[in-house]
Design a protein around this motif. Structure first.
Motif, mmCIF file in Angstrom:
data_model
loop_
_atom_site.group_PDB
_atom_site.id
_atom_site.type_symbol
_atom_site.label_atom_id
_atom_site.label_comp_id
_atom_site.label_asym_id
_atom_site.label_seq_id
_atom_site.Cartn_x
_atom_site.Cartn_y
_atom_site.Cartn_z
ATOM 1 N N CYS A 19 0.849 -1.192 0.000
ATOM 2 C CA CYS A 19 0.000 0.000 0.000
ATOM 3 C C CYS A 19 0.887 1.245 0.000
ATOM 4 C CB CYS A 19 -0.911 0.023 1.229
ATOM 5 S SG CYS A 19 -1.986 1.478 1.299
ATOM 6 N N ILE A 57 -0.785 0.932 12.337
ATOM 7 C CA ILE A 57 -0.510 0.340 11.037
ATOM 8 C C ILE A 57 0.711 -0.577 11.062
ATOM 9 C CG2 ILE A 57 1.108 2.002 9.984
ATOM 10 C CD1 ILE A 57 -0.728 2.108 7.591
ATOM 11 N N VAL A 95 -4.629 -0.026 7.610
ATOM 12 C CA VAL A 95 -4.534 1.191 6.815
ATOM 13 C C VAL A 95 -5.794 2.041 6.982
ATOM 14 C CG1 VAL A 95 -4.453 2.090 4.455
ATOM 15 C CG2 VAL A 95 -2.882 0.290 5.153
ATOM 16 N N TYR A 98 -5.482 3.948 10.163
ATOM 17 C CA TYR A 98 -4.520 5.030 9.988
ATOM 18 C C TYR A 98 -5.158 6.186 9.223
ATOM 19 C CZ TYR A 98 -0.242 7.404 8.394
ATOM 20 O OH TYR A 98 0.733 8.337 8.117
#
Length: 273
Positions: A19, A57, A95, A98
């Protein structure tokens, strides 16, 4: 258990979930802070916020994932063992948290998620999966959304078909342009374990969504004369309103007013001539 990991001593490409994340408008923040003499303050604030929120994360000790942060950019990667479902679920969840946490601070991000060959250590990030994730982030995401590339979507569809009620469905939404993106507001439902009862759970959710709403409204106001940037926060506002209408249909005060999402023309006044 034989753990797949990025080997510092023997660099090699490993099939991974990757990512790439970018903070929206960060370059302009730096320019503005330099011009107006608060560069050190911005640096300290960004350093604090990223270090505070990156904890959610950090990959767990079993996945052996890695994170690379360089100012407003972040790359998160998880080496895949098996079919990749566990690693993809973990990266989607982490993610999203986050992204949600940063949005509550007024920092909105875009990103791309890919699957493929990748390697990372302290000095280098390398591989076609990184290029795919970066291309998805920079050329396709456009708005404050984290997009899954086509290969990742295909894999996720396979995982979803394993189940009668797939656990991944709440983590992803499909946009009008057909892109699958991370439903980061779904993170509010994780706070249940931190609440002592259902009433407190609902109150926390309400307050988080209200805070998210206010941060979007701030950005809409700040960028009201910059149509290109303003449009990105209109997208975010529509996503926010959609989420609230589905999960909190009676709490209309959580939604951003439709008038704030329209670009109204006006008649010429004396001040214009």
């Amino acid at each position: 258990m034989n753990v797949v990991k990025y080997d510092e001593d023997n660099p090699r490409l490993i099939n991974s979930i990757v990512c790439a994340i970018d903070i929206l408008g960060f370059s302009q923040m730096i320019v503005n802070s330099s011009k107006n003499g608060y560069g050190d303050n911005l640096l300290r604030e960004i350093n604090y916020l990223i270090n505070k929120n990156k904890q959610c994360i950090i990959p767990n000790k079993y996945s052996k994932g890695k994170i690379k942060i360089f100012t407003d950019n972040m790359v998160v990667a998880y080496p895949i063992k098996g079919d990749g479902e566990k690693e993809l679920d973990e990266i989607l969840e982490n993610v999203a948290e986050y992204q949600f946490n940063l949005s509550l601070e007024g920092l909105f991000v875009r990103g791309g998620i890919s699957m493929g060959d990748f390697y990372i250590n302290e000095d280098i990030v390398f591989g076609p999966a990184l290029l795919d994730a970066h291309n998805t982030e920079s050329k396709i995401a456009c708005y404050p959304r984290i997009i899954l590339d086509n290969n990742t979507v295909s894999k996720l569809q396979t995982y979803i078909n394993y189940y009668d009620v797939a656990p991944q469905k709440n983590k992803i939404l499909i946009d009008n342009d057909g892109n699958w993106f991370l439903n980061y507001l779904n993170t509010i439902f994780k706070y249940y374990t931190e609440c002592s009862n259902e009433y407190e759970f609902e109150r926390v959710q309400y307050e988080l969504l209200l805070r998210h709403k206010k941060k979007i409204e701030e950005q809409l106001f700040i960028h009201r004369e910059n149509m290109r940037v303003w449009d990105k926060y209109v997208w975010t506002a529509n996503y926010h309103n959609y989420f609230c209408s589905i999960h909190f249909p009676k709490e209309k005060e959580l939604e951003i007013a439709r008038k704030d999402l329209l670009s109204w023309p006006r008649q010429i006044s004396n001040q214009d001539t």
